[in-house]
Enzyme design. Structure first.
Site, PDB file in Angstrom:
ATOM      1  N   CYS A  63      -2.534 -20.648   1.796  1.00 27.45           N
ATOM      2  CA  CYS A  63      -3.729 -20.936   0.965  1.00 27.45           C
ATOM      3  C   CYS A  63      -3.443 -21.944  -0.142  1.00 27.45           C
ATOM      4  CB  CYS A  63      -4.255 -19.646   0.359  1.00 27.45           C
ATOM      5  SG  CYS A  63      -4.718 -18.438   1.599  1.00 27.45           S
TER       6      CYS A  63
ATOM      7  N   HIS B  76      -8.416 -21.142  -5.811  1.00 33.85           N
ATOM      8  CA  HIS B  76      -8.504 -20.582  -4.466  1.00 33.85           C
ATOM      9  C   HIS B  76      -9.434 -19.378  -4.490  1.00 33.85           C
ATOM     10  CE1 HIS B  76      -7.718 -18.933  -0.654  1.00 33.85           C
ATOM     11  NE2 HIS B  76      -6.893 -17.982  -1.061  1.00 33.85           N
TER      12      HIS B  76
ATOM     13  N   ASN C   1     -13.096 -16.532   2.080  1.00 28.23           N
ATOM     14  CA  ASN C   1     -11.778 -17.080   1.755  1.00 28.23           C
ATOM     15  C   ASN C   1     -11.411 -18.064   2.868  1.00 28.23           C
ATOM     16  OD1 ASN C   1      -8.970 -17.455   1.699  1.00 28.23           O
ATOM     17  ND2 ASN C   1      -8.590 -15.450   0.815  1.00 28.23           N
TER      18      ASN C   1
HETATM   19  O1  UT7 Z   1      -5.949 -15.788   0.441  1.00 30.69           O
HETATM   20  C1  UT7 Z   1      -4.689 -15.249   0.570  1.00 30.69           C
HETATM   21  C2  UT7 Z   1      -4.473 -14.212  -0.438  1.00 30.69           C
HETATM   22  N1  UT7 Z   1      -5.208 -13.025  -0.068  1.00 30.69           N
HETATM   23  C3  UT7 Z   1      -5.759 -12.280  -1.020  1.00 30.69           C
HETATM   24  O2  UT7 Z   1      -5.731 -12.636  -2.169  1.00 30.69           O
HETATM   25  C4  UT7 Z   1      -6.370 -10.960  -0.596  1.00 30.69           C
HETATM   26  C5  UT7 Z   1      -5.985  -9.890  -1.550  1.00 30.69           C
HETATM   27  N2  UT7 Z   1      -6.485  -8.544  -1.155  1.00 30.69           N
HETATM   28  C6  UT7 Z   1      -7.797  -8.213  -1.187  1.00 30.69           C
HETATM   29  O3  UT7 Z   1      -8.663  -9.029  -1.468  1.00 30.69           O
HETATM   30  C7  UT7 Z   1      -8.141  -6.773  -0.950  1.00 30.69           C
HETATM   31  O4  UT7 Z   1      -6.951  -6.039  -0.831  1.00 30.69           O
HETATM   32  C8  UT7 Z   1      -9.020  -6.510   0.317  1.00 30.69           C
HETATM   33  C9  UT7 Z   1     -10.408  -7.032   0.087  1.00 30.69           C
HETATM   34  C10 UT7 Z   1      -8.420  -7.197   1.522  1.00 30.69           C
HETATM   35  C11 UT7 Z   1      -9.136  -5.023   0.593  1.00 30.69           C
HETATM   36  O5  UT7 Z   1      -9.700  -4.370  -0.542  1.00 30.69           O
HETATM   37  P1  UT7 Z   1      -8.978  -3.131  -1.220  1.00 30.69           P
HETATM   38  O6  UT7 Z   1      -9.851  -2.687  -2.319  1.00 30.69           O
HETATM   39  O7  UT7 Z   1      -7.578  -3.525  -1.567  1.00 30.69           O
HETATM   40  O8  UT7 Z   1      -9.018  -2.072  -0.075  1.00 30.69           O
HETATM   41  P2  UT7 Z   1      -7.802  -1.267   0.572  1.00 30.69           P
HETATM   42  O9  UT7 Z   1      -7.088  -2.099   1.566  1.00 30.69           O
HETATM   43  O10 UT7 Z   1      -7.011  -0.646  -0.539  1.00 30.69           O
HETATM   44  O11 UT7 Z   1      -8.565  -0.118   1.339  1.00 30.69           O
HETATM   45  C12 UT7 Z   1      -9.337   0.870   0.639  1.00 30.69           C
HETATM   46  C13 UT7 Z   1     -10.053   1.726   1.650  1.00 30.69           C
HETATM   47  C14 UT7 Z   1      -9.145   2.217   2.784  1.00 30.69           C
HETATM   48  O12 UT7 Z   1      -9.560   3.516   3.149  1.00 30.69           O
HETATM   49  P3  UT7 Z   1      -8.756   4.821   2.602  1.00 30.69           P
HETATM   50  O13 UT7 Z   1      -7.358   4.651   3.077  1.00 30.69           O
HETATM   51  O14 UT7 Z   1      -8.878   4.766   1.098  1.00 30.69           O
HETATM   52  O15 UT7 Z   1      -9.513   5.945   3.234  1.00 30.69           O
HETATM   53  C15 UT7 Z   1      -9.423   1.285   3.908  1.00 30.69           C
HETATM   54  O16 UT7 Z   1      -9.197   1.846   5.174  1.00 30.69           O
HETATM   55  O17 UT7 Z   1     -11.084   0.995   2.295  1.00 30.69           O
HETATM   56  C16 UT7 Z   1     -10.899   0.996   3.722  1.00 30.69           C
HETATM   57  N3  UT7 Z   1     -11.305  -0.297   4.245  1.00 30.69           N
HETATM   58  C17 UT7 Z   1     -12.555  -0.578   4.576  1.00 30.69           C
HETATM   59  N4  UT7 Z   1     -13.682   0.151   4.579  1.00 30.69           N
HETATM   60  C18 UT7 Z   1     -14.811  -0.457   4.998  1.00 30.69           C
HETATM   61  C19 UT7 Z   1     -10.515  -1.390   4.423  1.00 30.69           C
HETATM   62  N5  UT7 Z   1     -11.271  -2.390   4.892  1.00 30.69           N
HETATM   63  C20 UT7 Z   1     -12.533  -1.922   5.016  1.00 30.69           C
HETATM   64  C21 UT7 Z   1     -13.743  -2.479   5.429  1.00 30.69           C
HETATM   65  N6  UT7 Z   1     -14.863  -1.708   5.404  1.00 30.69           N
HETATM   66  N7  UT7 Z   1     -13.834  -3.760   5.847  1.00 30.69           N
END
Ligand code: UT7
Length: 343
Positions: free
Chosen positions: A129, A270, A300
């Site tokens: 990125c 970004h 993104n």
């Molecule tokens: O561009 C390159 C750099 N990349 C970034 O900067 C990305 C950085 N990371 C993020 O933006 C975030 O981590 C995400 C948007 C990818 C994910 O958000 P999060 O708040 O960190 O969610 P998480 O991965 O901690 O997941 C929280 C919960 C999980 O369920 P449990 O384990 O708490 O029951 C996931 O399984 O949300 C669940 N989950 C979803 N639920 C509905 C993960 N993805 C989804 C989804 N829809 N799409």
């Protein structure tokens, strides 16, 4: 007269400046809305919007002949038209991408050939990125040093091609979209124009938090059951890294330039996640109009993110000559980079 003639050192050549003479972008027409994703995986519009700020993204359509190099070429053509230049004026084409179709030739060679850049040099850069920020930093210094006059820089990724649009991949697939953005950098006699502070960093020990495996040996330990050709991201780890490094990088770049956050007119960042952008805005007390956000419309777009924001700001007349503009990015590698421009 005796003795040696005093040695006369030739005067230093005048220090060159660098300006962004034109910008362009290409967003594929096909869209993936949150409603579309709800049909493909267990997710909701509400979850995506609240966690990322994204409403829709674009995706290339191979049936229409779209790919990384075709949209890169279109974005660079746009930047050349904006700069009122011909492709034959370019000395070098750099394409920042992780989406190159073939290991050889580079995407940049395909782009240079397509637009008619003659025998200009052509090379890809992969800093995920951060690619466009790395590439503009390098192109800038090549011009400043006097080796080149006109360099076309493209940032493009088509990560829709490596997403797993099933529930298994939902933590990553909801985030990414496709885009190409480009800028033409030109030498100018005004030495005050160009980059006044820059930084490029990496932490290769953390590569496993964001990777696209091509062969079985590319998987880190504990990745059993994962597929080749799919992007894997440990969202939580990358989020923690991004929030910290993003703010530290802005502070470091301001420090190198001897400036305060208020001195900068635009932060072109970004678009990784709206929450990450907001955390930086709050930390530095920036008004909303100084930190551009378009993630709701395009998602993104990896290397495409910064140049698309730059083009949208320039074409709206919001970036003017003489202003200070900081480009900032972070991503896979892990990498993080900045370039603070006097426009
Ligand atoms: O561009 C390159 C750099 N990349 C970034 O900067 C990305 C950085 N990371 C993020 O933006 C975030 O981590 C995400 C948007 C990818 C994910 O958000 P999060 O708040 O960190 O969610 P998480 O991965 O901690 O997941 C929280 C919960 C999980 O369920 P449990 O384990 O708490 O029951 C996931 O399984 O949300 C669940 N989950 C979803 N639920 C509905 C993960 N993805 C989804 C989804 N829809 N799409």
């Amino acid at each position: 007269m005796t003795g040696r003639a005093a040695s006369v050192r030739p005067p230093d050549p005048p220090r060159r400046g660098v300006r962004i003479a034109g910008t362009g972008m290409l967003l594929p027409e096909d869209r993936i809305t949150n409603a579309d994703l709800e049909k493909l995986m267990e997710t909701t519009d509400e979850w995506i919007l609240q966690r990322t700020g994204i409403r829709e993204r674009r995706r290339v359509n191979p049936a229409k002949g779209e790919s990384c190099w075709t949209i890169s070429a279109q974005a660079l053509r746009g930047a050349l038209a904006d700069a009122k230049m011909d492709a034959a004026d370019l000395d070098l084409v750099i394409v920042a991408t992780v989406s190159t179709e073939q290991a050889c030739p580079s995407t940049a060679c395909r782009v240079a050939g397509e637009i008619g850049a003659g025998a200009a040099g052509a090379v890809d850069m992969n800093a995920a990125c951060c690619g466009f920020v790395y590439a503009t930093n390098v192109a800038h210094d090549l011009i400043r040093a006097g080796s080149y006059r006109n360099i076309g820089v493209v940032g493009c990724d088509t990560l829709s091609e490596v997403m797993d649009y099933s529930t298994e991949g939902r933590g990553t697939a909801i985030l990414f979209g496709d885009a190409a953005g480009a800028a033409v950098l030109r030498a100018t006699d005004d030495p005050s124009r160009g980059i006044i502070a820059q930084a490029m960093h990496s932490d290769g020990t953390s590569w496993r938090h964001l990777y696209i495996p091509r062969r079985a040996r590319d998987f880190p330990a504990g990745a059993e059951g994962k597929k080749l050709g799919v992007m894997y991201m440990n969202g939580r780890e990358v989020f923690k890294f991004a929030v910290t490094k993003f703010c530290d990088l802005i502070a470091q770049t301001l420090d190198r330039a001897g400036l305060t956050p208020d001195d900068v007119d635009h932060y072109v960042c970004h678009q990784s996640n709206a929450r990450i952008l907001e955390s930086a805005r709050e930390r530095f007390g920036l008004p909303q109009e100084k930190l551009y956000v378009n993630i709701d419309r395009v998602g993104n777009t990896s290397s495409g993110s910064v140049p698309v924001c730059l083009h949208e700001l320039r074409s709206a007349g919001r970036i003017r000559e003489g202003q200070l503009v900081m480009l900032v990015a972070f991503g896979g590698g892990l990498t993080w980079a900045s370039g603070l421009w006097r426009m």
